[in-house]
Write a protein that holds these residues in place. Structure first.
Motif, short mmCIF file in Angstrom:
data_model
loop_
_atom_site.label_atom_id
_atom_site.label_comp_id
_atom_site.label_asym_id
_atom_site.label_seq_id
_atom_site.Cartn_x
_atom_site.Cartn_y
_atom_site.Cartn_z
N GLY A 159 0.83 -1.20 0.00
CA GLY A 159 0.00 0.00 0.00
C GLY A 159 0.87 1.25 0.00
O GLY A 159 0.66 2.18 -0.78
N ALA A 160 1.88 1.24 0.87
CA ALA A 160 2.77 2.40 0.97
C ALA A 160 3.53 2.60 -0.33
O ALA A 160 3.69 3.73 -0.80
CB ALA A 160 3.73 2.21 2.14
N GLU A 161 3.97 1.50 -0.93
CA GLU A 161 4.72 1.63 -2.18
C GLU A 161 3.88 2.24 -3.29
O GLU A 161 4.32 3.10 -4.05
CB GLU A 161 5.22 0.26 -2.64
CG GLU A 161 6.53 -0.13 -2.01
CD GLU A 161 6.89 -1.57 -2.30
OE1 GLU A 161 6.53 -2.08 -3.39
OE2 GLU A 161 7.50 -2.19 -1.41
N ALA A 162 2.63 1.77 -3.38
CA ALA A 162 1.74 2.30 -4.43
C ALA A 162 1.44 3.78 -4.17
O ALA A 162 1.35 4.59 -5.10
CB ALA A 162 0.44 1.49 -4.46
N PHE A 163 1.31 4.15 -2.91
CA PHE A 163 1.04 5.54 -2.54
C PHE A 163 2.23 6.44 -2.89
O PHE A 163 2.08 7.52 -3.47
CB PHE A 163 0.73 5.57 -1.04
CG PHE A 163 0.45 6.94 -0.50
CD1 PHE A 163 -0.78 7.55 -0.71
CD2 PHE A 163 1.41 7.61 0.23
CE1 PHE A 163 -1.03 8.82 -0.21
CE2 PHE A 163 1.16 8.88 0.74
CZ PHE A 163 -0.07 9.49 0.52
N VAL A 164 3.42 5.95 -2.57
CA VAL A 164 4.65 6.71 -2.86
C VAL A 164 4.79 6.92 -4.37
O VAL A 164 5.21 7.98 -4.84
CB VAL A 164 5.87 5.99 -2.25
CG1 VAL A 164 7.17 6.51 -2.83
CG2 VAL A 164 5.87 6.16 -0.73
N ARG A 165 4.40 5.92 -5.13
CA ARG A 165 4.46 6.06 -6.60
C ARG A 165 3.58 7.22 -7.07
O ARG A 165 3.95 7.96 -7.98
CB ARG A 165 4.00 4.73 -7.22
CG ARG A 165 4.18 4.65 -8.71
CD ARG A 165 3.65 3.31 -9.23
NE ARG A 165 3.47 3.36 -10.66
CZ ARG A 165 4.43 3.12 -11.55
NH1 ARG A 165 5.63 2.79 -11.14
NH2 ARG A 165 4.19 3.22 -12.84
N GLN A 166 2.42 7.39 -6.45
CA GLN A 166 1.55 8.51 -6.85
C GLN A 166 2.19 9.85 -6.49
O GLN A 166 2.08 10.82 -7.23
CB GLN A 166 0.17 8.40 -6.19
CG GLN A 166 -0.68 7.24 -6.70
CD GLN A 166 -0.68 7.10 -8.21
OE1 GLN A 166 -0.11 6.16 -8.75
NE2 GLN A 166 -1.31 8.03 -8.90
N LEU A 167 2.88 9.88 -5.34
CA LEU A 167 3.58 11.11 -4.98
C LEU A 167 4.72 11.39 -5.97
O LEU A 167 5.05 12.55 -6.24
CB LEU A 167 4.11 11.05 -3.55
CG LEU A 167 3.01 11.12 -2.48
CD1 LEU A 167 3.58 10.81 -1.10
CD2 LEU A 167 2.36 12.51 -2.45
N ALA A 168 5.28 10.33 -6.54
CA ALA A 168 6.31 10.52 -7.56
C ALA A 168 5.68 11.10 -8.84
O ALA A 168 6.31 11.90 -9.54
CB ALA A 168 7.01 9.20 -7.86
#
Ligand SMILES: Cc1cc2nc3c(=O)[nH]c(=O)nc-3n(C[C@H](O)[C@H](O)[C@H](O)COP(=O)(O)OP(=O)(O)OC[C@H]3O[C@@H](n4cnc5c(N)ncnc54)[C@H](O)[C@@H]3O)c2cc1C
Length: 443
Positions: free
Chosen positions: A249-258
């Motif tokens: 979940g955190a990885e997918a969220f961080v990708r959106q911030l990227a």
């Protein structure tokens, strides 16, 4: 006694604020300043929803500064002369501001530089997790494709996340404007401010993000976008905290911030992309036709998923990312209208309306931006079956269809009786790509 001005722009927070931190380190006294710049209103940026959210942000920031010994000073006018007047009144030794990415922010910085010269300190890394321009492909000034950007972004060194100041002394007796009253246009706007943003973030179930962020009815994305736009939350701090949390979940969220950083670095390098095609496809868009564009704006296209998204936007000043993609594709690819018409409408309503994210996402969808498949058309029926399989999102936003069970709600023209008050489809549901294909000579 030395005094520094922290000119706050899109960094309306105490936590992890490089501008405030530098001003506190530079001087005995600090004046946190926000300038109500008429240039923002003149550019159409002071839309009622964002003005209302901004008013909350300013009130909240002032309330958080006071127990520390500080307060927020508000002034009116173009930012550089307004700051110069205040600096002259107070004999300020230095002025600190965050680096921005838009043409407006870049002009503001030049004007401040002309006023203050060496006394101006511009701080990177306030608005994004990775500084625009910090990672670039060989021989280029920015990345034009997300996937290689994301690879480089993931490896980029990260700055330390700063704690909020423990104390901050602002001299008494400085004249300040009141926080401007603002009536939102949408009835269901979230409250603005750092404390509201931090509360939302603290309670957000990050672990669900990977599975549910595309599920329209679940409404399971973070809704942090307006807090990021106004800088009530720091993107760098969110990335650091999400990575510490770990998991899919955190990885997918961080990708959106990227993605957010990606668009910022494109705009920083090409400020003109806010208004002109990033990649010209030779489009001759259809004129801004009253009936079709008006139906799209009003959420009355006869395509339920499109209409649901547009009505959510009007009601909440916010729309789910997947609905933004579908509604934008419908306007630009199916109706074959200029992306700027849609971008303007979104900016009028979005509480998170952001030049980098809005204009460049619109260009991505229109195929004039950074999408490597510029002619893809998001079919609102296939998208509805995938993203709203039970039809709950559509029934929530389109009351004329509230009685239609299951996924039948996505194709009202197939029902025995057409739902009263709901429009017939604006274009033939079997020919959703026809205009684009003809215009771009794809057949
Ligand atoms: C046509 C169109 C217009 C858009 N206009 C804006 C806009 O004006 N302002 C804005 O902040 N976002 C915009 N987006 C991007 C995205 O839709 C929103 O950031 C997201 O829906 C906000 O909801 P959230 O905070 O729950 O996102 P989450 O899914 O929880 O994502 C976390 C954060 O990542 C960032 N993010 C997520 N998706 C994107 C994306 N595709 N591009 C850039 N950043 C992203 C946002 O800051 C978001 O708050 C637009 C997308 C499209 C397709």
């Amino acid at each position: 006694m030395s005094l520094a001005i922290a000119l706050l722009t899109q960094d309306l927070r105490l936590h992890d604020n490089p501008v405030l931190r530098a001003a506190c380190a530079a001087a005995d006294e600090v004046v946190p300043l926000f300038v109500l710049d008429p240039g923002i209103a003149a550019a159409g940026f002071a839309a009622p929803n964002r003005a209302a959210f901004l008013a909350d942000c300013l009130t909240d920031l002032d309330a958080s500064l006071r127990p520390l010994g500080g307060r927020l000073v508000l002034r009116r006018g173009p930012a550089a002369p307004a700051t110069a007047r205040l600096a002259a009144e107070l004999h300020a030794a230095s002025v600190h501001v965050a680096a921005g990415v838009s043409a407006f922010a870049q002009r503001r910085e030049q004007a401040l530089r002309a006023e203050f010269g060496e006394r101006l300190h511009v701080h990177d890394g306030s608005l994004t997790a990775v500084v625009p321009g910090a990672v670039t492909p060989a021989g280029k000034d920015h990345y034009a494709v997300f996937t290689p950007y994301f690879r480089a972004w993931s490896q980029a060194p990260r700055r330390t996340v700063h704690r909020p100041p423990k104390a901050l002394r602002t001299p008494d007796g400085i004249a300040s404007e009141p926080v401007p009253a603002a009536e939102p246009q949408s009835p269901a706007l979230p409250p603005g401010g750092e404390r509201a943003g931090r509360r939302l973030w603290r309670r957000y179930p990050l672990d669900r993000y990977a599975d549910l962020h595309d599920d329209l009815a679940a409404d399971a994305t973070s809704r942090l976008s307006p807090y990021l736009h106004f800088g009530c939350l720091s993107a760098a701090a969110l990335v650091a905290e999400a990575l510490r949390h770990g998991g899919e979940g955190a990885e997918a969220f961080v990708r959106q911030l990227a993605w957010r950083d990606f668009h910022h670095q494109v705009l920083a390098a090409r400020p003109g992309a806010a208004h002109h095609a990033y990649r010209d496809r030779g489009d001759h868009w259809l004129p801004e036709d009253d009936e079709e564009c008006a139906a799209w704006r009003a959420g009355r296209t006869g395509f339920p998923l499109v209409d649901a998204g547009m009505r959510q936007l009007a009601h909440e000043g916010w729309m789910h990312n997947r609905a933004r993609l579908v509604t934008a594709s419908f306007l630009t690819k199916t109706l074959y209208r200029d992306w700027r018409i849609g971008a303007r409408h979104f900016l009028r309503l979005l509480v998170d309306g952001d030049l980098a994210n809005n204009q460049l996402n619109w260009q991505w969808v229109a195929g004039t931006g950074t999408d490597t498949r510029p002619n893809r058309v998001l079919n609102p029926l296939a998208q509805a079956d995938r993203l709203d399989p039970d039809g709950a999102y559509v029934r929530r936003w389109v009351p004329e269809l509230a009685h239609v069970p299951g996924r039948a709600v996505h194709r009202p023209w197939l029902l025995d009786e057409h739902p009263a008050g709901y429009p017939e489809p604006l274009v033939d549901p079997a020919a959703l790509s026809a205009r684009l294909r003809a215009a771009r000579a794809l057949d």
